[in-house]
Design a protein around this motif. Structure first.
Motif, mmCIF file in Angstrom:
data_model
loop_
_atom_site.group_PDB
_atom_site.id
_atom_site.type_symbol
_atom_site.label_atom_id
_atom_site.label_comp_id
_atom_site.label_asym_id
_atom_site.label_seq_id
_atom_site.Cartn_x
_atom_site.Cartn_y
_atom_site.Cartn_z
ATOM 1 N N GLU A 252 0.825 -1.216 0.000
ATOM 2 C CA GLU A 252 0.000 0.000 0.000
ATOM 3 C C GLU A 252 0.853 1.259 0.000
ATOM 4 O OE1 GLU A 252 -3.702 1.971 2.580
ATOM 5 O OE2 GLU A 252 -2.752 0.089 3.217
ATOM 6 N N GLN A 253 2.020 1.220 0.646
ATOM 7 C CA GLN A 253 2.879 2.395 0.669
ATOM 8 C C GLN A 253 3.338 2.778 -0.733
ATOM 9 O OE1 GLN A 253 6.053 1.507 3.376
ATOM 10 N NE2 GLN A 253 4.789 1.719 5.215
ATOM 11 N N ASN A 254 3.595 1.769 -1.577
ATOM 12 C CA ASN A 254 3.994 2.066 -2.947
ATOM 13 C C ASN A 254 2.849 2.721 -3.708
ATOM 14 O OD1 ASN A 254 6.444 0.914 -2.408
ATOM 15 N ND2 ASN A 254 5.891 -1.084 -3.227
ATOM 16 N N GLU A 256 0.532 4.655 -2.344
ATOM 17 C CA GLU A 256 0.451 6.041 -1.846
ATOM 18 C C GLU A 256 1.541 6.904 -2.468
ATOM 19 O OE1 GLU A 256 0.697 5.655 2.341
ATOM 20 O OE2 GLU A 256 -1.341 4.844 2.585
ATOM 21 N N LYS A 257 2.751 6.346 -2.643
ATOM 22 C CA LYS A 257 3.819 7.102 -3.288
ATOM 23 C C LYS A 257 3.459 7.426 -4.734
ATOM 24 C CE LYS A 257 7.591 5.194 -0.494
ATOM 25 N NZ LYS A 257 8.846 4.381 -0.528
ATOM 26 N N LYS A 258 2.814 6.470 -5.413
ATOM 27 C CA LYS A 258 2.412 6.700 -6.815
ATOM 28 C C LYS A 258 1.370 7.811 -6.893
ATOM 29 C CE LYS A 258 2.466 5.650 -11.191
ATOM 30 N NZ LYS A 258 3.655 5.901 -12.036
ATOM 31 N N THR A 260 0.995 10.338 -4.807
ATOM 32 C CA THR A 260 1.689 11.605 -4.565
ATOM 33 C C THR A 260 2.477 12.055 -5.792
ATOM 34 O OG1 THR A 260 1.907 11.013 -2.223
ATOM 35 C CG2 THR A 260 3.327 12.767 -3.048
ATOM 36 N N GLN A 261 3.137 11.098 -6.444
ATOM 37 C CA GLN A 261 3.920 11.424 -7.635
ATOM 38 C C GLN A 261 3.036 11.957 -8.764
ATOM 39 O OE1 GLN A 261 5.997 8.065 -9.219
ATOM 40 N NE2 GLN A 261 6.805 9.175 -10.966
ATOM 41 N N LYS A 263 0.036 13.336 -8.487
ATOM 42 C CA LYS A 263 -0.524 14.644 -8.122
ATOM 43 C C LYS A 263 0.496 15.750 -8.344
ATOM 44 C CE LYS A 263 -4.107 13.232 -4.837
ATOM 45 N NZ LYS A 263 -4.612 13.337 -3.445
ATOM 46 N N GLU A 264 1.770 15.483 -8.054
ATOM 47 C CA GLU A 264 2.806 16.489 -8.298
ATOM 48 C C GLU A 264 2.944 16.781 -9.783
ATOM 49 O OE1 GLU A 264 6.288 14.925 -6.508
ATOM 50 O OE2 GLU A 264 5.674 15.401 -4.446
ATOM 51 N N TYR A 271 -6.378 7.032 -4.771
ATOM 52 C CA TYR A 271 -6.254 5.623 -4.404
ATOM 53 C C TYR A 271 -7.633 4.978 -4.540
ATOM 54 C CZ TYR A 271 -5.668 1.530 -1.394
ATOM 55 O OH TYR A 271 -5.645 0.260 -0.897
#
Length: 314
Positions: A252-254, A256-258, A260-261, A263-264, A271
């Protein structure tokens, strides 16, 4: 309705074509190869395989057929699901399914779906027009026997003076090599020693400069103060039924990182949740209109990621 021709058309441009509620046809790139047994050169191609576990509708096949036939998405989805149900029934009865231009499906003794690709079409568009051809091997002549025969015919005469000279020259060569190695080693050691001294001097100068700046720095204490409360109204995004998926992750952390990436990068990423395979899905955006979702999917495949796919909820 026969859908094998539509599957064949999509395999030229996509690496995964999912038949909803049945399985997916996957295209894998293969490099050029040489068959040594037949001396045949095979050009680069795509090998097609089948995976029965990838049966969730991604909207690609249904949208393509709907666009070609000029019908609605829901009408074509019902027809494709009916075809998938008929295929399952025929396989359970022991029949094989011939998909023209794609391959053949059947069940083995363990009741698992087997697939044999047709291999008549090369789905790799960059290899269009290339076909396998047999090459004639080059016959290389061996000169070993001819050299041995010449050595027997032409005797080599070596006088004692030449033998002494030839035995002395190798020692000169070895001595020159040894002298060169010693010279290079000495020069390298001096250069390394000088480099170490320069690095130490540079580090010492940098440390002194940092300590000087620290001593000259002045710190101010400011009294604490309270900031006024700020009220922000956040509106929750209304999700549609058609999601353009950026990826599915086991951790799940991966995921969430995707999010964030993306959105930037300016995407309305979010998600989506966990699918039935336990993967955490991340979407670029969500649409209510399937045509808008398909157009956005084509744009993402062209500009961002060719592995993106469409997930439609009924």
């Amino acid at each position: 309705m026969r859908i094998d021709s539509y599957i064949e058309d999509l395999l030229y441009n996509y690496n995964c074509v999912v038949v909803p509620e049945f399985g997916a046809f996957l295209a894998h790139g293969k490099s050029a190869a040489l068959d040594l047994s037949t001396n045949t050169l095979i050009p680069p191609t795509k090998s097609v395989s089948f995976n029965a576990q990838l049966s969730k509708n991604d909207g690609l096949l249904v949208s393509h057929i709907a666009e070609v036939k000029g019908l609605t998405y829901d009408e074509i989805l019902s027809e494709v699901e009916a075809v998938a149900e008929d295929w399952k029934k025929r396989l359970n009865q022991g029949d094989g399914i011939e998909l023209f231009g794609v391959g053949k499906l059947w069940l083995n003794n363990e009741q698992k779906v087997q697939f044999q690709p047709e291999n008549k079409n090369n789905f790799l568009t960059s290899s269009f027009g290339l076909s396998a051809f047999a090459a004639t091997p080059i016959q290389r002549e061996s000169l070993k026997e001819e050299v041995e025969e010449l050595e027997e015919r032409i005797p080599f005469i070596i006088t004692p003076e030449k033998r002494e000279q030839s035995s002395f020259r190798p020692w000169l060569k070895y001595a020159a090599i040894l002298l060169l190695a010693v010279s290079v080693g000495t020069t390298s050691f001096k250069a390394y020693q000088q480099l170490q001294e320069n690095q130490l001097a540079t580090q010492e100068a940098a440390r002194n400069q940092v300590e000087q700046h620290i001593q000259e720095a002045t710190f101010f204490d400011s009294a604490p103060f309270e900031l006024p409360a700020l009220n922000i109204e956040v509106t929750k995004k209304q999700l549609g039924k058609h999601h353009v998926i950026a990826g599915a992750f086991r951790v799940e952390q991966n995921a969430e990182k995707k999010v964030t990436q993306l959105k930037e990068q300016g995407y309305n990423a979010f998600y989506l949740g966990v699918n039935r395979f336990g993967l955490h899905q991340v979407a670029y955006d969500s649409f209510e209109d399937p045509k808008e979702a398909l157009a956005y999917l084509k744009k993402i495949k062209r500009t961002e990621s060719p592995d993106a796919w469409l997930l439609s909820e009924r």
